[in-house]
Design a protein around this motif. Structure first.
Motif, short mmCIF file in Angstrom:
data_model
loop_
_atom_site.label_atom_id
_atom_site.label_comp_id
_atom_site.label_asym_id
_atom_site.label_seq_id
_atom_site.Cartn_x
_atom_site.Cartn_y
_atom_site.Cartn_z
N LYS A 1 0.82 -1.18 0.10
CA LYS A 1 -0.15 -0.28 -0.01
C LYS A 1 1.07 1.23 -0.11
N ILE A 2 0.62 2.15 -0.80
CA ILE A 2 1.11 3.33 -0.99
C ILE A 2 0.29 4.69 -0.85
N THR A 3 0.78 5.63 -0.26
CA THR A 3 -0.10 6.88 -0.39
C THR A 3 1.09 7.87 -0.67
N THR B 1 -7.20 5.79 -5.01
CA THR B 1 -8.24 6.67 -4.52
C THR B 1 -7.64 8.01 -3.82
N VAL B 2 -8.59 8.96 -3.40
CA VAL B 2 -8.14 10.04 -3.19
C VAL B 2 -8.98 10.54 -1.95
N GLU C 1 -3.89 0.89 -2.69
CA GLU C 1 -4.23 -0.19 -1.67
C GLU C 1 -3.20 -1.51 -1.98
N SER C 2 -3.26 -1.65 -3.28
CA SER C 2 -2.17 -2.70 -3.59
C SER C 2 -1.48 -2.66 -4.85
N THR D 1 7.76 3.35 -8.87
CA THR D 1 8.12 2.26 -9.46
C THR D 1 7.62 1.24 -8.75
N VAL D 2 7.15 0.21 -9.19
CA VAL D 2 6.59 -0.91 -8.54
C VAL D 2 7.21 -2.32 -9.28
#
Lengths: 117, 113
Positions: free
Chosen positions: A18-20, A65-66, A79-80, A115-116
């Motif tokens: 998960k990243i914000t 999402t925001v 989320e993923s 980068t994922v």
């Protein structure tokens, strides 16, 4: 130049995390935006907000999402994360200039490179 | 349909010579037009914008653009290129009644020493 800040600037994360991505502006702008830009490609609007508690999806479908709980803050969350999310994400906000709203200037942050792997 | 077209994906000029980056739009409505510059690994910086107050718009770093309604164009010019001008340039349009920005595909400007 406008005061709009994005963090982190560069991030490498693993699939499924998960990243914000954070975005803040100190100018009291009511409108804020998230754009996605792949290298060498045009920008696409993925989310925008007209003010607190207002969020809308943009032209390009995104799994992110925001939220807009405070005027100055417009974070984007994945989320993923997946490798297909690898891209540059640009946050922007809109000043309320004189004249009709379609003439308002939009100011951009410096971008977050995700980068994922 | 409302759209914006940047006619050149890549422009190369020698340092000290004029720069011309071309942009055309199509719309039935009054547009607002912007030019943004993006340096490597940076966000977009506003160069100038047209809002119908004057057809010739002066921006930062010596750039200017002229709105020509009859040609539906908003070309970006600079009399003398500098090495620091090397970047990607985006023509952006927003139309009356629609607040979303429409981006051109960008023009990469290369400056030859």
């Amino acid at each position: 130049e406008a005061d709009i800040y994005q963090t982190p600037r560069y991030l490498v994360i693993g699939t499924g995390k998960k990243i914000t991505l954070e975005c803040s502006q100190t100018m009291g702008h009511d409108k804020m935006y998230w754009y996605q830009q792949d290298p060498g490609m045009e920008l696409h609007l993925i989310h925008y907000s007209y003010g607190v508690n207002s969020t809308e999806k943009g032209d390009l479908s995104s799994e992110s999402t925001v939220s807009r709980i405070r005027t100055e803050h417009f974070p984007l969350t994945l989320e993923s994360a997946r490798p297909s999310h690898t891209s540059q994400y640009l946050c922007a906000s809109s000043a309320r200039d004189r004249g009709p709203r379609y003439q308002d200037t939009i100011y951009f942050g410096e971008g977050s490179w995700l980068t994922v792997v | 349909a409302q759209s914006v077209t940047q006619l050149d994906s890549h422009v190369s000029v020698s340092e000290g010579t004029p720069v011309l980056l071309r942009c055309n739009y199509s719309s039935s409505y009054s547009p607002s037009l912007f030019w943004y510059v993006q340096h490597p690994n940076k966000g977009l910086q506003l160069l100038l914008k047209y809002t119908s107050a004057a057809t010739l718009v002066k921006g930062i770093n010596g750039f200017e653009a002229e709105f020509k309604k009859s040609e539906t164009s908003f070309h970006l010019t600079k009399p003398s290129a500098h090495m620091s001008d090397a970047a990607e340039y985006f023509c952006v349009v927003r139309f009356f009644g629609n607040e979303k920005l429409t981006f051109g595909t960008g023009t990469r400007l290369t400056i030859i020493p």
